[in-house]
Write an enzyme that holds these catalytic residues in place. Structure first.
Site, short mmCIF file in Angstrom:
data_model
loop_
_atom_site.label_atom_id
_atom_site.label_comp_id
_atom_site.label_asym_id
_atom_site.label_seq_id
_atom_site.Cartn_x
_atom_site.Cartn_y
_atom_site.Cartn_z
N ASN A 5 0.87 -1.18 0.00
CA ASN A 5 0.00 0.00 0.00
C ASN A 5 0.91 1.22 0.00
OD1 ASN A 5 -1.84 2.06 0.54
ND2 ASN A 5 -2.99 0.86 2.03
N ARG A 41 -2.31 -1.66 -3.85
CA ARG A 41 -3.32 -0.61 -3.87
C ARG A 41 -2.89 0.45 -4.88
NH1 ARG A 41 -3.19 4.41 -0.80
NH2 ARG A 41 -5.23 5.44 -0.87
N HIS A 45 -10.69 6.05 -1.42
CA HIS A 45 -10.84 5.25 -0.19
C HIS A 45 -11.73 4.04 -0.42
CE1 HIS A 45 -9.69 8.83 2.62
NE2 HIS A 45 -8.63 8.08 2.34
N GLY A 53 -9.15 10.10 8.72
CA GLY A 53 -7.75 9.98 9.09
C GLY A 53 -7.00 11.17 8.55
N ARG A 61 -4.49 18.51 3.30
CA ARG A 61 -5.21 18.83 2.06
C ARG A 61 -6.35 19.79 2.37
NH1 ARG A 61 -6.19 12.60 0.41
NH2 ARG A 61 -4.03 11.89 0.69
N LEU A 105 -4.37 15.61 14.49
CA LEU A 105 -5.52 16.05 15.28
C LEU A 105 -5.33 15.80 16.77
CD1 LEU A 105 -8.20 17.42 14.69
CD2 LEU A 105 -9.26 15.18 14.49
N ARG A 106 -4.55 14.78 17.11
CA ARG A 106 -4.29 14.51 18.53
C ARG A 106 -3.52 15.67 19.15
NH1 ARG A 106 -1.40 8.88 17.41
NH2 ARG A 106 -0.55 10.29 15.84
N GLY A 110 -8.06 6.30 11.31
CA GLY A 110 -7.33 6.60 12.53
C GLY A 110 -8.06 7.54 13.47
N GLU A 149 -7.67 -2.11 4.75
CA GLU A 149 -7.50 -2.10 3.30
C GLU A 149 -6.63 -3.25 2.83
OE1 GLU A 149 -7.51 2.64 2.22
OE2 GLU A 149 -5.85 1.85 3.43
#
Length: 381
Positions: free
Chosen positions: A8, A60, A148, A178, A209, A252-253, A298, A349
């Site tokens: 991947n 992928r 996705h 994620g 993005r 984000l954490r 995630g 995936e």
């Protein structure tokens, strides 16, 4: 030879997983190789032992264009066709094809299977896939594709396994959240709309993005700052999103941990939750209602606070979380009385790719001169 290797490829690393082939695939290894050079990646995979006893390799591929909507054995003809699609996906496809060629050179005769992230969205209705631009561009393949898809394929199968066919064939929104984030609206097992469009840059705000952006903004920046195509690409794919909003991080954490003392971090989190909530509403409208909402990825799997903030504004059409279940990351996080069932399902995936590869792999290794994609190497796998 009984191992299936799954590769991947991302923008800065390659995730891999190995499975023992059989009636039930058994995962034997999983990891990540840092770097982008295909030859260097293959060398690292060899040192890790991932290239031993291979029955096949599954890849992928982010983009399959308008024609390639199902997993396919890699052949010289397919490689030629995919080379012609590079213009549709210059960010991912060149590196993915280089990796296929590098594996073929290292493991001659080992079949490889290409699995396309766009395939899940192949039946998007015309009104959902068509962009409002001159038709000459539509005829060149410029349209909404969605991405996705390998994650969504896995999640749909898992939803049916754990909740039954009735739930899987109802009105479902999958939220793959994620560093890259998107939603898919699925009814009767078919995708009817999704947030990403012509590229994976579209839709929700993401880690780096921009998501959907007024095209006039880009025209303005091209005129006012003289930005060219490569600079625009860097701006919308690597410098925007949570990183651009916060000025500090795309994680984000980190932003959650710092929102009390950093207003920009707080705003980045708020914008993310707002956009996911808004797009859930849009997907529910496309479905004509909502029966099941699935969080994955995630963020979707591991951030109960984000799930709570997203769902807090959705009670008007039946979304209500159970506070304790959500905090614990339970499989079902909605209140029992809520009309909409909200689930958390970890995605995989790589397992989806391995399943597709096993279905397509020949029962016996290809004979010399057959048309499976391979090149000679002094050291067979």
């Amino acid at each position: 030879m009984s191992n299936i290797l799954v590769l991947n490829a991302g923008s800065s690393n390659v995730k891999f997983a190995a499975f023992r082939a059989g009636a039930a695939l058994h995962e034997t290894a999983r990891g990540k190789v840092e770097g982008t050079g295909a030859a260097a990646v293959v060398e690292q995979l060899e040192r890790s032992g991932a290239l031993r006893d291979l029955a096949g390799v599954g890849h992928r591929l982010v983009h399959g264009g308008p024609r390639h909507t199902a997993p396919a054995l890699v052949t010289p003809e397919l490689m030629v066709e995919l080379e012609e699609l590079k213009a549709l996906d210059p960010t991912h496809l060149p590196a993915e094809l280089e990796l296929i060629e590098a594996v073929a050179a290292r493991c001659p005769g080992v079949p490889q299977v290409a699995c396309f992230d766009t395939g899940f969205h192949r039946d998007l209705p015309a009104i959902a896939r068509t962009l409002p631009i001159p038709r000459r561009y539509l005829e060149q393949g410029v349209r909404r594709y969605g991405f996705h898809g390998l994650s969504y394929e896995y999640l749909l199968a898992e939803l049916e396994r754990i909740a039954g066919a009735e739930a899987a064939h109802g009105r479902v929104i999958f939220a793959h959240l994620g560093s890259g984030s998107s939603l898919a609206a699925v009814r009767n097992g078919t995708c009817v709309d999704t947030t990403m469009g012509f590229t994976p840059t579209g839709g929700l705000v993401m880690g780096t993005r921009s998501g959907d952006l007024d095209p006039g903004v880009l025209v303005h920046l091209m005129r006012s700052e003289g930005l060219g195509a490569e600079q625009i690409d860097a701006l919308i794919n690597r410098e925007s999103g949570l990183r651009g909003l916060s000025g500090t991080s795309s994680d984000l954490r980190f932003l959650l941990a710092n929102e009390d003392k950093d207003p920009r971090a707080a705003e980045a989190v708020a914008v993310y939750c707002y956009q996911v909530r808004k797009w859930i509403g849009a997907m529910a409208a496309a479905l004509g209602g909502l029966d099941t909402l699935v969080f994955s990825g995630g963020i979707g799997e591991n951030a109960p606070e984000i799930r709570a903030r997203i769902c807090a504004g959705l009670s008007f059409f039946g979304v209500q979380l159970a506070t304790q279940a959500n905090a614990a990351g339970a499989p079902v996080v909605s209140a029992r009385i809520a009309p909409v069932v909200v689930r958390v399902i970890p995605t995989d995936e790589e397992l989806t790719i391995a399943r597709a590869a096993q279905r397509l792999l020949p029962a016996t290794p290809p004979a010399e001169g057959t048309r499976e994609w391979s090149t000679r190497s002094r050291t067979p796998c």
